[in-house]
Design an enzyme around this catalytic site. Structure first.
Site, PDB file in Angstrom:
ATOM      1  N   SER A 210       0.819  -1.205   0.000  1.00  0.00           N
ATOM      2  CA  SER A 210       0.000   0.000   0.000  1.00  0.00           C
ATOM      3  C   SER A 210       0.863   1.268   0.000  1.00  0.00           C
ATOM      4  O   SER A 210       1.669   1.449  -0.917  1.00  0.00           O
ATOM      5  CB  SER A 210      -0.956  -0.038   1.199  1.00  0.00           C
ATOM      6  OG  SER A 210      -1.983   0.903   1.062  1.00  0.00           O
TER       7      SER A 210
ATOM      8  N   ASP B 282      -9.967  -5.192  -4.057  1.00  0.00           N
ATOM      9  CA  ASP B 282      -9.277  -4.371  -3.056  1.00  0.00           C
ATOM     10  C   ASP B 282     -10.211  -3.230  -2.693  1.00  0.00           C
ATOM     11  O   ASP B 282     -10.586  -2.424  -3.548  1.00  0.00           O
ATOM     12  CB  ASP B 282      -7.963  -3.841  -3.652  1.00  0.00           C
ATOM     13  CG  ASP B 282      -7.101  -3.083  -2.664  1.00  0.00           C
ATOM     14  OD1 ASP B 282      -7.665  -2.453  -1.751  1.00  0.00           O
ATOM     15  OD2 ASP B 282      -5.868  -3.102  -2.818  1.00  0.00           O
TER      16      ASP B 282
ATOM     17  N   HIS C 243      -7.166  -6.128   0.261  1.00  0.00           N
ATOM     18  CA  HIS C 243      -6.045  -5.189   0.254  1.00  0.00           C
ATOM     19  C   HIS C 243      -4.809  -5.696   1.002  1.00  0.00           C
ATOM     20  O   HIS C 243      -3.694  -5.643   0.494  1.00  0.00           O
ATOM     21  CB  HIS C 243      -6.483  -3.846   0.850  1.00  0.00           C
ATOM     22  CG  HIS C 243      -5.406  -2.809   0.829  1.00  0.00           C
ATOM     23  ND1 HIS C 243      -4.845  -2.337  -0.345  1.00  0.00           N
ATOM     24  CD2 HIS C 243      -4.771  -2.143   1.838  1.00  0.00           C
ATOM     25  CE1 HIS C 243      -3.915  -1.440  -0.054  1.00  0.00           C
ATOM     26  NE2 HIS C 243      -3.854  -1.304   1.258  1.00  0.00           N
TER      27      HIS C 243
END
Length: 259
Positions: free
Chosen positions: A93, A194, A224
């Site tokens: 991320s 996600d 995610h």
């Protein structure tokens, strides 16, 4: 404030190939610890730092910004480079964005990049309101634990400080402008399902980097936080195989791990 149990940084002294792992926004090393452990078991030197303001309480994060988070991984990369012949950077991320900036800024000091569901932009109309809203409202709801696996749980804050979200938006814009400077081999793994980072972020990163050696892998069974989800083992194996292909000194076990 004491660090939450499980959020501690992780370091392992291994061989001449090093890997720096960067965790995500409002998260902690806990989300990447199994990945770090897998790489360490295969003889790599591994560094998984705790970013400033993370791993304690959101109030501590409120007074930090992207400069603090990036400075921490930059220091770790320099330290790894002093004791390793080859160093790779990886992240989840926002950690993916941190890894990409390290690659852009450090050039040949970074041998390759691995990113999982990398973030590139703060999306939605709320992003445009951040410059003002952060002075009116302190936090919004958290983004942690987007995991398909029933028993999966991410150790992250249940609130997002808006000052930090504004800083994150600034950082994403900065990194976006530097992606053309990323020339290293790149492995990008992303989850089609996600709920935190849309596929547009990965698509934009892939379209803007200058890397010639690029591999994209879909993580069909995960959300995610894929490093704690159904596809975790695949991430571990594919990243190890990627590192072993570029730095064969990882050894036969590491090179063959991804099949």
């Amino acid at each position: 404030m004491p660090v939450l149990p499980g959020a501690e940084p992780f370091r392992h002294e291994g061989g001449e190939v090093g890997v720096l792992l960067c965790h995500g926004f409002t998260g902690s090393p806990q989300s990447l610890r199994p990945w770090a452990g897998h790489l360490a078991e295969h003889g790599l030197t591994v560094s998984l730092p705790l970013l400033p303001g993370h791993g304690t309480r959101w109030e501590d994060m409120q007074v930090t910004g992207w400069q603090d988070w990036y400075a921490e991984v930059d220091r770790e990369l320099r330290a790894l480079s002093e004791r390793c012949a080859r160093v790779f950077v990886a992240g989840l991320s926002m950690g993916g964005a941190l890894a990409l900036r390290l690659a852009a800024k450090h050039g040949d000091a970074v041998a390759g990049v691995v990113v999982v569901n990398p973030a590139n932009k703060v999306h939605g109309l709320s992003a445009y309101a951040l410059p003002v809203a952060r002075h009116l409202v302190r936090t919004t709801k958290g983004i942690a634990s987007d995991i398909a696996k029933e028993d999966g749980a991410e150790l992250g804050y249940d609130r997002v400080p808006l000052h930090c979200a504004h800083s994150l938006r600034t950082f994403f814009r900065l990194v976006d402008g530097e992606l053309a400077q990323v020339t290293q081999p790149l492995l990008l793994l992303r989850s089609p399902q996600d709920h935190v980072v849309p596929p547009a972020d990965s698509a934009r990163i892939l379209s803007r980097v200058s890397s010639v050696d690029v591999t994209e892998i879909l993580l069909e069974q995960s959300y995610h936080v894929a490093t704690l989800d159904h596809d975790a083992d695949r991430i571990f194996e594919e990243s190890l195989a990627f590192i072993g292909r570029i730095a064969p000194s990882v050894g036969k076990e590491g090179t063959a791990a991804g099949g």
